[in-house]
Every structure is written in C-alpha cells, then in structure tokens.
Design an enzyme around this catalytic site. Structure first.
Site, PDB file in Angstrom:
ATOM      1  N   LYS A  87      19.339  24.686  -4.429  1.00 20.70           N
ATOM      2  CA  LYS A  87      18.316  24.098  -3.212  1.00 20.70           C
ATOM      3  C   LYS A  87      20.001  23.583  -2.895  1.00 20.70           C
ATOM      4  O   LYS A  87      20.803  23.359  -2.780  1.00 20.70           O
ATOM      5  CB  LYS A  87      17.956  23.022  -4.123  1.00 20.70           C
ATOM      6  CG  LYS A  87      16.739  21.654  -3.318  1.00 20.70           C
ATOM      7  CD  LYS A  87      15.972  21.422  -3.646  1.00 20.70           C
ATOM      8  CE  LYS A  87      15.125  20.868  -3.020  1.00 20.70           C
ATOM      9  NZ  LYS A  87      14.269  19.397  -3.483  1.00 20.70           N
TER      10      LYS A  87
ATOM     11  N   SER B 203       9.018  17.174  -6.545  1.00 23.65           N
ATOM     12  CA  SER B 203       9.440  18.021  -5.767  1.00 23.65           C
ATOM     13  C   SER B 203       9.979  18.994  -6.536  1.00 23.65           C
ATOM     14  O   SER B 203       9.931  20.510  -5.414  1.00 23.65           O
ATOM     15  CB  SER B 203      10.623  18.016  -5.174  1.00 23.65           C
ATOM     16  OG  SER B 203      10.466  17.207  -4.007  1.00 23.65           O
TER      17      SER B 203
ATOM     18  N   SER C 108       9.885  19.348  -2.394  1.00 20.25           N
ATOM     19  CA  SER C 108      10.455  19.381  -1.647  1.00 20.25           C
ATOM     20  C   SER C 108      11.009  20.966  -1.878  1.00 20.25           C
ATOM     21  O   SER C 108      12.178  21.125  -1.159  1.00 20.25           O
ATOM     22  CB  SER C 108      11.225  18.274  -1.073  1.00 20.25           C
ATOM     23  OG  SER C 108      12.510  17.981  -2.186  1.00 20.25           O
TER      24      SER C 108
END
Length: 486
Positions: free
Chosen positions: A83, A188, A164
């Site tokens: 990420k 997330s 996210s």
C-alpha cells in the site's frame, strides 16, 4: 510462460521455481503484463500506483541466490505489492495517494518491508489507496486518490472497492501480485477484502510494527496481509512479524506470539469451536441476499462441528458513536512522521499539505479537503483535548472491556462472527484482530464474506477457524476481467 499465473498460490509458485518451470524474473514479468492488460488498459482497474524500477533486478538476484544457496523460505522470489503509505527506502515515493507527497522519499524501508525483503520477497510496487486513508475529506469515494485516481472493483466496476486499502485488495483479487500489504485503522483491510473476495488479516495492534508507515492513528493503525488464500495471508503475516523496539505498541505482545503461524492451518479447526453471532445492530443493513449468504456460511460451520451461539449480542453496540480519536491522532501522528523524513522532505506538516492542495486545487481538490482542515484547525496536535481524552477512554471501555471481552467471556466464545466487515469499527477501537474470508457472491457480482473476530493476540484461533471454513467451501472465484464492451 507455461506457468498459469491466475489464482496461483505461493506454494504453486515455489513448486514451479523448484522444478525449473518458472523463475522469479518470469513471474514478475507475468504480473507486469497482467497489470498492463487489465489495470492500465482493458477494465482500467487502476489499482497499481507504481512499479518498482528495481523489481526485475531483485528478481534476478533471488533467482541466482536460489541456484547457489537455495531459497530463504516460502516468500523467496515472490512478488508483493505494498500500500502506498508503507515506506520503501528505494526509488519509489511514499505518498498515501497525495500529490502533495508525490516526491516524498523515505530514508529507509519500513520495518515490515525489511522483514519481507529478508524473507526474499520481491517488492513489485505500490498499490493505490484512498487518499490519506480516507482522512482527506467527506464524500470522496473509497479507492480515490489525487495522485492515483479511482480504483475500480474487478467484479463490477459500478460497485465500490472498499477502502482505504482498495488498491491492495483489487490487485490481489485480479492477480496482479502474489499478495499485498494493506493497513487498517477502522475497516481498511477488512472492507476491501470483503468487496474484492480476498482474505484479509487485520492483526492485533502491536503484533506487526508500524514503524515507517504513514500514519492515521497511533492507537488503531496496523499493517496486515491481503491474499487470495488463508495460507498465503498467513505466510505474509509470518514474514512480517518480528519485534521492533521503535514501536511502543509491540511491548504488549512479548511472549504472546507463536513461533509459526502456519501451525494453525487446521482443516478441522471448526470442530468444537464456540462462535458467537452479534445479531443486534450489525445485521440491520444487510439485504436479504446478503443475509442468505451469511446464514449459509453459519450452516456450514455447524456441519463442521462448531457450536453457534446465536445471538451473542454486544450490549454496548448501539453506544459506540462518533469519536474524535482519529481526528486528533491523525494530526499528531502525521506531523511526527513528516518531521522524521529529514530537511529535504517536500512537506513537513499537515498545514503545509493543506496549503499545497489549495495552490493546486484543480489537481488535488476534486472532493475537497474538509477532514484535513478539521484535523488541523480543531485538534491541538498534542492529544490533550478534553473530548479526545474522554473518547479514547470510552472507546476502550465500550469496544473492548464492556464489548468484545464481556460478550466472549459471557458465552465462552472462541470468536465472534460478523457479516462482511460490519464489526470492523468495534474491533478497530478495541485494537483486536479479525480475519475476513470470502463466503459467496451477490447476483450483481459484488462478493460477500464473513469475518472472525477475537481478543488480543488470538490470531492463531482466528486463523484456525478461517482456514477450516475456507478449505471446506473454497467460495472464492477470480473476476473475469472482461469489459462490458467485450
């Protein structure tokens, strides 16, 4: 390349390496081709933000090492995506999806990245994400960032990706990497895992180091693995684990972590387990179709020998309301992170990021920056705000002590079972672990999963339950990646 890359597990890749059918270089190139075909053209899923310019060199080194001294372990030569809030001390920036940080280069790898590299993993690149882990503004769709654009769901591009860690979830589901690292503050990892039909492990806060990860909340942040199978997620978890004395949260886990998480991959793991279902509150938003998928999953667990306590309601569920913890901790945590990047860093404070966005509104403020401004203007950055202090105490009491702890003790449970990621906020505020597993698909295409949640450092139990359910059902199927035009 004869090797079938789609849905290949890490064990499949290692077997192909060992037989000479496949090299790490070929595997990296195979994933790069899939990214070109489906992420940057075709459906334009937009999940991969950057490719590591050194990925092929690293793969070559791993291939050579395998020939000369043998593999380091199960992740040797395996391509992994991170990420875009996870630091790498290489030629890729760490931006959290923000154009303001597009030229922000970390001085060193995050602790978990050092662990992955030591295990022989190839850092393939960075995955797109919801900008600043959804602390940018209100009303911005999950999976959108000003630097990377909108991530799309490979099962149905008209439905959300979740956030996210949207890019991490989509890239794993679409077979753009072997596995990925996500981060979770409140849903997330679990949310995109559910909507992308992958396995997500949200660990206990403090199980994995947060050093070198662009933060949101000091009390709730944690990295975690996202993969297509429970086994692969566990291999990632095992590789990232290790004590980091720079992360104070890790002290609580000393002596509470097993030497080998793969030892808990037990196909009979549901037999004799006591699993509670918090029906009150957490099922109110389910459609009939989703409820049917969930109830089917529960029926399978019963058949496998689990005792289902239904309901096992959480008495505080409706008392867990809006909290200022994230807003306050974001400003303090982000400013501390930026200050450590050194004098050459493009941004040194949250205030500077807001100013940059105001100067480049056409590129950065498609949805505004209301949350950034609120964090800057309505929190001191010192964690002394009265509302923050009271909310922090309330979160711990309602979610942990009077919430998960009380319910599991009352019913003598091994785990709680939630539909999709609906219990993620509860577990996040408690700092407790969860494992999400695919459980089926709705007629419109979007996947639907179940989530096992437990108390601190009970990952071994959750892994055992999730693996047994996965092996008995194997519900996951890959997205077709065919456009509607085709």
């Amino acid at each position: 390349m004869a090797f079938e890359i789609e849905e290949a597990t890490i064990a499949d890749m290692q077997a192909a390496f060992a037989s000479g059918e496949l090299t790490s270089r070929q595997l990296v190139l195979g994933y790069m081709n899939r990214i070109a075909d489906h992420d940057k053209s075709g459906l334009l899923l937009n999940s991969v933000l950057a490719i590591n310019p050194d990925a092929l060199f690293i793969a070559d080194a791993m291939d050579r090492e395998r020939e000369t001294s043998g593999p380091r372990g199960p992740l040797h030569g395996i391509p992994i995506l991170l990420k875009d809030n996870v630091d790498t001390g290489d030629k890729m920036p760490t931006s959290a999806g923000s154009l303001a940080l597009a030229d922000s280069y970390a001085p060193e790898d995050a602790f978990i990245v050092k662990q992955l590299r030591a295990a022989g993993a190839v850092i393939l690149g960075k995955a797109n994400m919801t900008e600043f882990a959804n602390m940018m503004t209100e009303g911005m769709p999950s999976g959108y960032s000003s630097r990377g654009g909108q991530v799309m769901n490979p099962y149905n591009i008209s439905t959300p990706t979740g956030g996210s860690s949207a890019g991490s979830g989509v890239s794993v589901s679409a077979n753009f990497c072997a596995a990925a690292v996500g981060t979770e503050t409140s849903g997330s990892i679990l949310n995109p895992s559910n909507l992308c039909s992958v396995v997500g492990i949200k660990p206990t806060v403090g199980l994995l180091s947060r050093t070198g990860i662009l933060p949101l909340s000091n009390s709730q942040d944690t990295p975690g693995p996202m993969a297509r199978t429970v086994t692969d997620a566990v291999l990632m978890l095992q590789a990232m684990a290790g004590y980091d004395d720079r992360d104070a949260a890790m002290g609580g886990g000393i002596g509470r972590q097993p030497a080998d998480y793969t030892a808990f991959l037990d196909k009979e793991g549901l037999a004799g387990a006591r699993i509670g279902i918090p029906r009150d509150y957490y099922f109110e938003e389910l459609t009939e179709e989703q409820l049917a998928i969930f109830d089917r999953a529960v029926g399978i667990m019963k058949e496998m020998g689990a005792t289902i306590v239904d309901p096992a309601n959480i008495a505080t569920a409706r008392s867990i309301v809006y909290s200022t913890v994230l807003l306050n901790e974001f400003k303090a945590s982000l400013n501390a992170y930026l200050a450590k990047l050194g004098p050459g860093a493009p941004m040194r404070t949250l205030k500077e990021i807001i100013a940059f966005n105001n100067e480049h509104q056409a590129e950065t403020l498609q949805y505004g920056q209301k949350t950034l401004i609120n964090a800057e203007c309505h929190s001191s950055g010192t964690l002394t705000d009265v509302r923050y202090l009271r909310d922090r105490e309330s979160d711990i009491r309602l979610c942990k002590e009077e919430g998960i702890d009380a319910t599991m003790k009352e019913h003598r449970l091994d785990a709680l079972l939630f539909p999709a990621d609906f219990g993620s906020r509860l577990a996040a505020r408690a700092g407790y672990p969860s494992v999400g597993v695919p459980a089926g698909y709705t007629k419109a295409g979007p996947p639907f999963g179940v989530c096992f949640t437990g108390r601190a450092y009970e990952e071994p139990t959750l892994i055992r339950l999730a693996y047994a359910f996965e092996q008995a059902t194997k519900f996951r199927r890959p997205p077709s990646l065919k456009s509607f035009i085709d």
